[in-house]
Scaffold this active site. Structure first.
Site, PDB file in Angstrom:
ATOM      1  N   GLY A  57      14.552   3.846  -1.839  1.00  0.00           N
ATOM      2  CA  GLY A  57      13.893   4.903  -2.205  1.00  0.00           C
ATOM      3  C   GLY A  57      15.164   5.488  -3.444  1.00  0.00           C
ATOM      4  O   GLY A  57      16.074   5.205  -3.380  1.00  0.00           O
ATOM      5  N   CYS A  84      18.850  -0.143   2.118  1.00  0.00           N
ATOM      6  CA  CYS A  84      19.420   0.804   1.094  1.00  0.00           C
ATOM      7  C   CYS A  84      19.083   2.266   1.553  1.00  0.00           C
ATOM      8  O   CYS A  84      19.927   2.902   2.528  1.00  0.00           O
ATOM      9  CB  CYS A  84      18.693   0.521  -0.318  1.00  0.00           C
ATOM     10  SG  CYS A  84      19.693   1.296  -1.581  1.00  0.00           S
ATOM     11  N   TYR A  85      18.349   3.048   1.057  1.00  0.00           N
ATOM     12  CA  TYR A  85      18.208   4.350   1.448  1.00  0.00           C
ATOM     13  C   TYR A  85      17.850   4.314   2.814  1.00  0.00           C
ATOM     14  O   TYR A  85      18.373   5.500   3.371  1.00  0.00           O
ATOM     15  CB  TYR A  85      17.155   5.153   0.620  1.00  0.00           C
ATOM     16  CG  TYR A  85      16.718   6.474   1.023  1.00  0.00           C
ATOM     17  CD1 TYR A  85      17.467   7.681   0.444  1.00  0.00           C
ATOM     18  CD2 TYR A  85      15.811   6.810   2.056  1.00  0.00           C
ATOM     19  CE1 TYR A  85      17.251   8.720   0.587  1.00  0.00           C
ATOM     20  CE2 TYR A  85      15.579   8.116   2.336  1.00  0.00           C
ATOM     21  CZ  TYR A  85      16.031   9.196   1.604  1.00  0.00           C
ATOM     22  OH  TYR A  85      15.843  10.486   2.071  1.00  0.00           O
ATOM     23  N   HIS A 171      19.398  -5.171  -1.059  1.00  0.00           N
ATOM     24  CA  HIS A 171      17.919  -5.542  -0.998  1.00  0.00           C
ATOM     25  C   HIS A 171      17.559  -6.879  -0.592  1.00  0.00           C
ATOM     26  O   HIS A 171      17.783  -7.780  -1.598  1.00  0.00           O
ATOM     27  CB  HIS A 171      17.208  -5.083  -2.199  1.00  0.00           C
ATOM     28  CG  HIS A 171      17.270  -3.686  -2.564  1.00  0.00           C
ATOM     29  ND1 HIS A 171      16.054  -2.791  -2.059  1.00  0.00           N
ATOM     30  CD2 HIS A 171      17.911  -2.826  -3.060  1.00  0.00           C
ATOM     31  CE1 HIS A 171      16.425  -1.457  -2.304  1.00  0.00           C
ATOM     32  NE2 HIS A 171      17.625  -1.578  -3.010  1.00  0.00           N
ATOM     33  N   GLU A 173      14.686  -8.371  -0.333  1.00  0.00           N
ATOM     34  CA  GLU A 173      13.436  -8.650  -0.556  1.00  0.00           C
ATOM     35  C   GLU A 173      13.120  -9.259  -2.022  1.00  0.00           C
ATOM     36  O   GLU A 173      12.115  -9.844  -2.134  1.00  0.00           O
ATOM     37  CB  GLU A 173      12.530  -7.476  -0.166  1.00  0.00           C
ATOM     38  CG  GLU A 173      12.699  -6.275  -1.223  1.00  0.00           C
ATOM     39  CD  GLU A 173      13.685  -5.285  -0.998  1.00  0.00           C
ATOM     40  OE1 GLU A 173      13.757  -4.066  -1.518  1.00  0.00           O
ATOM     41  OE2 GLU A 173      14.628  -5.635   0.037  1.00  0.00           O
ATOM     42  N   SER A 225     -19.157  -9.505  -9.222  1.00  0.00           N
ATOM     43  CA  SER A 225     -18.905  -9.537 -10.667  1.00  0.00           C
ATOM     44  C   SER A 225     -18.637 -11.048 -11.154  1.00  0.00           C
ATOM     45  O   SER A 225     -18.747 -11.485 -12.394  1.00  0.00           O
ATOM     46  CB  SER A 225     -17.497  -8.862 -11.231  1.00  0.00           C
ATOM     47  OG  SER A 225     -16.524  -9.333 -10.472  1.00  0.00           O
ATOM     48  N   GLY A 227     -15.625 -12.181 -10.262  1.00  0.00           N
ATOM     49  CA  GLY A 227     -14.130 -12.240 -10.253  1.00  0.00           C
ATOM     50  C   GLY A 227     -13.804 -12.893  -8.878  1.00  0.00           C
ATOM     51  O   GLY A 227     -14.388 -13.014  -7.913  1.00  0.00           O
ATOM     52  N   VAL A 228     -12.402 -12.863  -8.568  1.00  0.00           N
ATOM     53  CA  VAL A 228     -11.693 -13.501  -7.568  1.00  0.00           C
ATOM     54  C   VAL A 228     -12.137 -12.403  -6.139  1.00  0.00           C
ATOM     55  O   VAL A 228     -12.514 -13.218  -5.241  1.00  0.00           O
ATOM     56  CB  VAL A 228     -10.248 -13.453  -7.508  1.00  0.00           C
ATOM     57  CG1 VAL A 228      -9.667 -14.023  -6.357  1.00  0.00           C
ATOM     58  CG2 VAL A 228      -9.939 -14.500  -8.732  1.00  0.00           C
ATOM     59  N   ASP A 229     -11.975 -11.097  -6.433  1.00  0.00           N
ATOM     60  CA  ASP A 229     -11.876 -10.472  -5.363  1.00  0.00           C
ATOM     61  C   ASP A 229     -13.406 -10.176  -4.720  1.00  0.00           C
ATOM     62  O   ASP A 229     -13.733 -10.323  -3.384  1.00  0.00           O
ATOM     63  CB  ASP A 229     -11.445  -8.950  -5.564  1.00  0.00           C
ATOM     64  CG  ASP A 229     -10.028  -9.035  -6.042  1.00  0.00           C
ATOM     65  OD1 ASP A 229      -9.414  -9.932  -5.658  1.00  0.00           O
ATOM     66  OD2 ASP A 229      -9.677  -8.008  -6.870  1.00  0.00           O
ATOM     67  N   SER A 230     -14.318  -9.925  -5.658  1.00  0.00           N
ATOM     68  CA  SER A 230     -15.876  -9.714  -5.116  1.00  0.00           C
ATOM     69  C   SER A 230     -16.284 -11.371  -4.925  1.00  0.00           C
ATOM     70  O   SER A 230     -17.103 -11.031  -3.689  1.00  0.00           O
ATOM     71  CB  SER A 230     -16.592  -9.177  -6.291  1.00  0.00           C
ATOM     72  OG  SER A 230     -16.719 -10.035  -7.327  1.00  0.00           O
ATOM     73  N   SER A 231     -15.882 -12.218  -5.116  1.00  0.00           N
ATOM     74  CA  SER A 231     -16.334 -13.603  -4.855  1.00  0.00           C
ATOM     75  C   SER A 231     -15.719 -13.835  -3.537  1.00  0.00           C
ATOM     76  O   SER A 231     -16.621 -14.641  -2.796  1.00  0.00           O
ATOM     77  CB  SER A 231     -15.830 -14.824  -5.905  1.00  0.00           C
ATOM     78  OG  SER A 231     -16.254 -14.475  -7.118  1.00  0.00           O
ATOM     79  N   LYS A 371      -3.093  -9.877  -3.350  1.00  0.00           N
ATOM     80  CA  LYS A 371      -3.868 -10.548  -4.301  1.00  0.00           C
ATOM     81  C   LYS A 371      -3.753 -12.155  -3.985  1.00  0.00           C
ATOM     82  O   LYS A 371      -4.437 -12.860  -3.845  1.00  0.00           O
ATOM     83  CB  LYS A 371      -3.518 -10.372  -5.420  1.00  0.00           C
ATOM     84  CG  LYS A 371      -4.273 -11.084  -6.670  1.00  0.00           C
ATOM     85  CD  LYS A 371      -5.643 -10.427  -6.740  1.00  0.00           C
ATOM     86  CE  LYS A 371      -6.387 -11.188  -8.118  1.00  0.00           C
ATOM     87  NZ  LYS A 371      -8.022 -10.253  -8.017  1.00  0.00           N
TER      88      LYS A 371
END
Length: 515
Positions: A57, A84-85, A171, A173, A225, A227-231, A371
């Site tokens: 943070g 870290c924090y 870090h 990550e 739509s 798109g990827v998400d709605s499909s 995603k």
């Protein structure tokens, strides 16, 4: 319904890397959940988590109002990893000392591994790591000992192995810590004892069962739509409840070339999904007549979408549930502890948000996924690559890629130019190499020469970017010969455009879309 997955909680102290930590955890097939930093130990117990990670943070632990955590977390008997924090806070809460460093450590550092049997197992004697801190622990709490150090941080890594408490000043990550994933794997699998059974196959089975259990015999509608998400959401729901799902595709007249026909072919004919197409082109274009302000465009398009969706739902009959392709980053941001006053850059591109008074109960089958996980789920569901790897497309469609009033003529110019650009990218093997690519029609004209005649026609800007998270982006360094083919095709084949320029701005300071 609780899903049967082992979960590690990531307490968010405002780090820019909190989502990245959660994604890295999932790369080891362990489910992660980002929670507020002030969640109580009792709340964590109800979640049944197997371990806890304290994020970094921007604050100092000594700042007034610095975020703290429930100290009872360290007495739960659960493994805790402070980054870290998070490490500094853990040290302070358990009786150690944290002080300002004489030299702020930012960037690459060399870690000397002092204990090869800890969460640093499998690392070399010295390892490059990524530091980003001004404070550091100068005295460890009782029971802790150093397991790694750098020239500027004698306690760059520390642990109380008997209590399963670990702290890293660096870090793990980020990609700049090459073996950071090894450290995380050691913590998740060896210390937390996770089995690593979080896969898209297991998620799919659990989510379908959860949907069936909730929906019962009721009906569900979903705004599709293409798109990827709605499909992916549509395919998941279709597999779970079949014809109880009806997808609504709103043709707003602002779509890419042949988009309506492609959605009908793929989803209605090929996959057998019940699909209602609402033709709202006249209403959208009528509302946009004479409008040039981008925020006004979004507002009008959002209002027209709601009206079109209402008309469609009246035609297809009553449904109890509305499904949406909300993803985990959207959920995180909506409840972020960093939420507060911020500059409104622009209204979010996905303008299909529907008001609560429509009377639906909400189903968000992808709300636990990032995603990249949605794309994996799409493959699991049998969706083709051209859908799974499709570039993002803004909810307002081509309206925000016309930097002027939206007219039928300008839409057709942009549609044809954009199709040729993407076609050339695909042929050259560049479509999957870039994260987003499109054409913008500019509000200027330029002089040109075609044949023996003078022209005065439109200018098109070509945009292609590379990014992993869309929070930042670099312009894609497309080969010159590819740019030449793109320019030639657009100018030669799209009557009304005589000049093509390439956008070489990065985000920030620019945004990816122009409006």
């Amino acid at each position: 319904m609780t899903k049967p997955f082992e979960t590690v909680a990531v307490l968010d102290f405002g780090s820019q890397y909190s989502q990245l930590i959660a994604r890295r955890v999932r790369e080891h097939n362990v489910h992660s959940e980002i929670v507020r930093h002030d969640i109580t130990a009792a709340e964590l117990k109800t979640k049944g988590v197997r371990g806890i990670i304290l994020s970094g943070g921007p604050a100092s632990v000594y700042d007034e109002g610095a975020p703290r955590c429930d100290a009872e977390i360290f007495a739960m008997g659960l493994p805790v990893l402070g980054i870290c924090y998070g490490m500094q806070l853990m040290a302070l809460e358990l009786g150690g000392t944290v002080e300002r460093s004489d030299h702020r450590e930012y960037g690459r550092a060399e870690l000397s591994v002092l204990d090869e049997g800890s969460i640093l197992a499998g690392l070399d004697a010295t390892e490059p790591v990524w530091m980003s801190h001004g404070d550091r622990a100068t005295k460890l709490p009782r029971g802790f000992r150093a397991i790694g150090k750098t020239s500027n941080a004698p306690y760059a890594a520390a642990s109380d192995a008997s209590q399963k408490l670990f702290g890293l000043q660096f870090h793990p990550e980020v990609v700049h810590t090459p073996h950071g994933n090894t450290i995380l794997r050691n913590f998740l699998l060896n210390v937390c004892g996770c089995a690593g059974d979080w896969t898209m196959g297991s998620f799919l089975d659990a989510e379908k069962a959860a949907i069936r259990d909730r929906v019962g015999a009721e009906k569900v509608v979903l705004g599709l739509s293409g798109g990827v998400d709605s499909s992916v959401a549509a395919m998941l729901l279709h597999e779970a409840i079949g014809d109880q799902l009806t997808c609504i595709f709103v043709d707003n007249g602002l779509l890419r070339k042949d988009e309506r026909a492609q959605v009908q072919e793929r989803f209605a004919k090929h996959f057998g999904i019940r699909l209602h197409v609402e033709d709202a082109r006249a209403a959208f274009l009528g509302g946009l007549a004479g409008v040039t302000d981008p925020e006004a465009k979004r507002r009008i398009i959002g209002e027209q979408f709601i009206r079109a969706f209402e008309r469609a739902t009246k035609q297809i009959g009553p449904a109890k549930y509305l499904a949406q392709g909300t993803l985990y980053p959207d959920v995180i941001e909506s409840r972020s502890p960093r939420g507060g006053p911020s500059a409104t850059i622009k209204t979010h591109h996905n303008v299909g948000g529907l008001p609560a008074d429509l009377g639906f109960e909400l189903i968000e089958p992808l709300r636990d996924l990032f995603k990249d996980e949605v794309r994996k789920l799409g493959h699991e569901l049998g969706l083709p690559d051209e859908i799974v790897w499709r570039h993002p497309f803004p909810g307002p469609g081509l309206a925000v890629r016309i930097i002027d009033e939206v007219t039928e003529e300008r839409l057709e110019l942009l549609r044809e130019a954009d199709w040729r650009f993407l076609d050339e990218l695909t042929k050259a093997g560049w479509y999957r190499k870039v994260a987003q690519a499109f054409v913008v029609l500019l509000p200027v004209k330029s002089v040109g020469v075609m044949g023996d005649g003078r022209t005065y026609e439109n200018v098109a800007a070509v945009r292609a970017v590379t990014t992993t998270d869309f929070m930042t982006a670099d312009w894609a360094q497309l080969p010159y010969d590819l740019l030449a083919r793109i320019s030639n095709r657009i100018i030669n084949e799209v009557r009304g455009i005589n000049r093509v320029v390439y956008d070489i701005s990065s985000k920030p300071p620019s945004t990816i879309e122009w409006e």
